[in-house]
Design an enzyme around this catalytic site. Structure first.
Site, short mmCIF file in Angstrom:
data_model
loop_
_atom_site.label_atom_id
_atom_site.label_comp_id
_atom_site.label_asym_id
_atom_site.label_seq_id
_atom_site.Cartn_x
_atom_site.Cartn_y
_atom_site.Cartn_z
N LYS A 20 0.84 -1.22 0.00
CA LYS A 20 0.00 0.00 0.00
C LYS A 20 0.87 1.26 0.00
O LYS A 20 0.67 2.17 -0.79
CB LYS A 20 -0.93 0.00 1.24
CG LYS A 20 -1.85 -1.19 1.31
CD LYS A 20 -2.75 -1.14 2.53
CE LYS A 20 -2.02 -1.29 3.85
NZ LYS A 20 -1.44 -2.62 4.10
N ARG A 98 -10.27 0.86 7.87
CA ARG A 98 -9.73 -0.48 7.95
C ARG A 98 -10.74 -1.45 8.53
O ARG A 98 -10.47 -2.64 8.65
CB ARG A 98 -8.49 -0.42 8.85
CG ARG A 98 -7.60 -1.63 8.81
CD ARG A 98 -6.41 -1.40 9.71
NE ARG A 98 -5.46 -0.50 9.11
CZ ARG A 98 -4.20 -0.81 8.83
NH1 ARG A 98 -3.72 -1.98 9.12
NH2 ARG A 98 -3.40 0.07 8.29
N ARG A 138 12.13 -4.93 5.00
CA ARG A 138 11.68 -3.53 4.89
C ARG A 138 12.44 -2.61 5.85
O ARG A 138 12.71 -2.95 6.99
CB ARG A 138 10.19 -3.45 5.22
CG ARG A 138 9.70 -2.01 5.37
CD ARG A 138 8.23 -1.88 5.29
NE ARG A 138 7.53 -2.58 6.35
CZ ARG A 138 6.21 -2.67 6.39
NH1 ARG A 138 5.47 -2.13 5.45
NH2 ARG A 138 5.63 -3.31 7.37
N ARG A 171 10.57 -1.48 11.50
CA ARG A 171 9.37 -1.31 12.31
C ARG A 171 9.31 -2.42 13.35
O ARG A 171 9.54 -3.58 13.02
CB ARG A 171 8.13 -1.35 11.42
CG ARG A 171 7.85 -0.02 10.77
CD ARG A 171 6.76 -0.08 9.75
NE ARG A 171 5.57 -0.83 10.10
CZ ARG A 171 4.48 -0.90 9.33
NH1 ARG A 171 4.43 -0.25 8.19
NH2 ARG A 171 3.45 -1.61 9.71
N ARG A 182 -1.13 -9.54 12.68
CA ARG A 182 -1.67 -8.46 11.83
C ARG A 182 -2.46 -9.05 10.67
O ARG A 182 -3.51 -8.53 10.30
CB ARG A 182 -0.52 -7.60 11.28
CG ARG A 182 0.08 -6.68 12.35
CD ARG A 182 1.48 -6.25 12.00
NE ARG A 182 1.59 -5.48 10.78
CZ ARG A 182 2.71 -5.35 10.07
NH1 ARG A 182 3.82 -5.95 10.47
NH2 ARG A 182 2.71 -4.63 9.00
P1 AP5 Z 1 4.74 -1.60 1.93
O1 AP5 Z 1 4.44 -0.72 0.77
O2 AP5 Z 1 5.42 -1.01 3.11
O3 AP5 Z 1 3.44 -2.43 2.37
P2 AP5 Z 1 2.14 -1.96 3.14
O4 AP5 Z 1 0.98 -2.62 2.45
O5 AP5 Z 1 2.10 -0.48 3.28
O6 AP5 Z 1 2.37 -2.71 4.50
P3 AP5 Z 1 2.19 -2.21 5.99
O7 AP5 Z 1 2.95 -3.19 6.84
O8 AP5 Z 1 2.53 -0.77 6.12
O9 AP5 Z 1 0.67 -2.41 6.19
P4 AP5 Z 1 -0.10 -2.51 7.54
O10 AP5 Z 1 -1.49 -2.35 7.06
O11 AP5 Z 1 0.19 -3.74 8.30
O12 AP5 Z 1 0.54 -1.36 8.44
P5 AP5 Z 1 0.11 0.14 8.74
O13 AP5 Z 1 1.34 0.95 8.86
O14 AP5 Z 1 -0.98 0.59 7.86
O15 AP5 Z 1 5.62 -2.81 1.35
C1 AP5 Z 1 6.21 -3.75 2.21
C2 AP5 Z 1 7.63 -4.05 1.77
O16 AP5 Z 1 7.60 -4.70 0.51
C3 AP5 Z 1 8.51 -2.83 1.57
O17 AP5 Z 1 9.82 -3.16 1.95
C4 AP5 Z 1 8.45 -2.56 0.06
O18 AP5 Z 1 9.64 -1.94 -0.41
C5 AP5 Z 1 8.30 -3.97 -0.47
N1 AP5 Z 1 7.47 -4.10 -1.64
C6 AP5 Z 1 6.26 -3.53 -1.85
N2 AP5 Z 1 5.73 -3.93 -3.01
C7 AP5 Z 1 6.63 -4.82 -3.50
C8 AP5 Z 1 6.66 -5.66 -4.65
N3 AP5 Z 1 5.64 -5.67 -5.51
N4 AP5 Z 1 7.72 -6.46 -4.87
C9 AP5 Z 1 8.74 -6.49 -3.98
N5 AP5 Z 1 8.78 -5.73 -2.87
C10 AP5 Z 1 7.74 -4.92 -2.63
O19 AP5 Z 1 -0.52 0.00 10.20
C11 AP5 Z 1 0.30 -0.37 11.30
C12 AP5 Z 1 -0.56 -0.55 12.53
O20 AP5 Z 1 -1.20 0.69 12.89
C13 AP5 Z 1 -1.71 -1.54 12.41
O21 AP5 Z 1 -1.29 -2.86 12.63
C14 AP5 Z 1 -2.66 -1.02 13.52
O22 AP5 Z 1 -2.24 -1.42 14.78
C15 AP5 Z 1 -2.50 0.48 13.41
N6 AP5 Z 1 -3.49 1.09 12.49
C16 AP5 Z 1 -3.21 1.71 11.32
N7 AP5 Z 1 -4.33 2.12 10.72
C17 AP5 Z 1 -5.35 1.76 11.53
C18 AP5 Z 1 -6.76 1.88 11.45
N8 AP5 Z 1 -7.35 2.46 10.40
N9 AP5 Z 1 -7.51 1.37 12.47
C19 AP5 Z 1 -6.94 0.79 13.52
N10 AP5 Z 1 -5.61 0.62 13.66
C20 AP5 Z 1 -4.81 1.10 12.68
MG MG Z 2 2.35 0.84 4.89
#
Ligand code: AP5
Ligand code: MG
Length: 246
Positions: A20, A98, A138, A171, A182
């Protein structure tokens, strides 16, 4: 001038590590659409030691979700601060809403009254093994949310952000046990959102692919198909100049 002919209000939906943040960054660069990531907002609160940050830190490290009403308040105030609650503005949301409860609150309290409902919801589909491998490699720059991958997208200088030169970090929730929690939380709380958006007209669009380039190319095409792209003025001037030369 915005690059899109019609305003795009886009949500990126997908499990942890599905890309994402990576796809948001590329859309932002190409179309100049600003975006916010709920996870990045929370990580900045943690870094700044705010009250929200203290609560978020323990919840995130357990792989759980923050309460719906708190999250909605945090993101809604950001949308207002940026003047995005308008039918003429384009933006991207990564990680919020979410849960169906968050989506209902956002729609009823903020987007519908502003005549600014979401008009594209992108569901990223990636295999579990690929996601696990990606998060293991990452690195992130917390102040900006920029994402790197040691295998596919390494920083130019090891351990340093390409733009600011500041240190990158891992992270704390990128650990295999927390990742599994997660993912479980995603399946239970976020997957039902797909059904929610299926009922909201023609907004949902799913994409699968192994590499960011393959996914991004399809995503860019879909955004142009839906919202139209203004011709690049400098390219037009170049071709006019080339035309007048012969
Ligand atoms: P990346 O682009 O970082 O992936 P991502 O989908 O953004 O993954 P996240 O881990 O950020 O998602 P998440 O939903 O678990 O965490 P968030 O921060 O939103 O890509 C991942 C890696 O792969 C990178 O190294 C990238 O370079 C590589 N990559 C990407 N695409 C690739 C490809 N095609 N090929 C090869 N490599 C690739 O949330 C964190 C926490 O916050 C949650 O767990 C929760 O506790 C809280 N939170 C956040 N939002 C809410 C909400 N709305 N409600 C409640 N709690 C929330
Ligand atoms: Mg992310």
């Amino acid at each position: 001038m915005p690059r899109l002919l019609r305003p795009a209000r886009v949500l990126l939906l997908g499990p942890p590590g599905s890309g994402k943040g990576t796809q948001t960054e590329r859309l932002l660069k190409h179309f100049e659409i600003p975006g916010i990531s709920s996870g990045d907002i929370l990580r900045r609160h943690i870094k700044d030691g705010t009250e929200i940050g203290q609560l978020a830190s323990s919840i995130i490290n357990q792989g759980k979700l923050l309460p719906d009403d708190l999250m909605t308040k945090v993101v809604a105030s950001e949308l207002r601060r940026r003047h995005w609650l308008s039918p003429s503005t384009s933006w991207l949301l990564d990680g919020f809403p979410r849960t169906p409860a968050q989506a209902k609150m956002l729609d009823a309290q903020e987007l519908e009254p502003a005549n600014a409902s979401m008009n594209l919801v992108v569901e990223l589909q990636v295999s579990e093994d690929a996601m696990l491998e990606r998060i293991a490699n990452r690195l992130v720059h917390v102040p900006s949310g920029r994402v790197y991958n040691l295998m596919y997208n390494p920083p130019k200088v090891p351990g340093r952000d390409d733009i600011t030169g500041e240190p990158l970090s891992r992270r704390p929730d990128d650990d295999p046990a927390v990742f599994r929690k997660r993912l479980k939380e995603y399946r239970a709380s976020t997957e039902p959102l797909v059904e929610y958006y299926k009922k909201s007209g023609d907004v949902l669009w799913s994409v699968a692919g192994e590499t960011s380039d393959v996914i991004y190319a399809q995503l860019e095409k879909e955004v142009v198909r839906r919202f139209g792209e203004r011709a690049d003025e400098s390219a037009e001037m170049d071709s006019e100049a080339a035309g007048s030369a012969d």
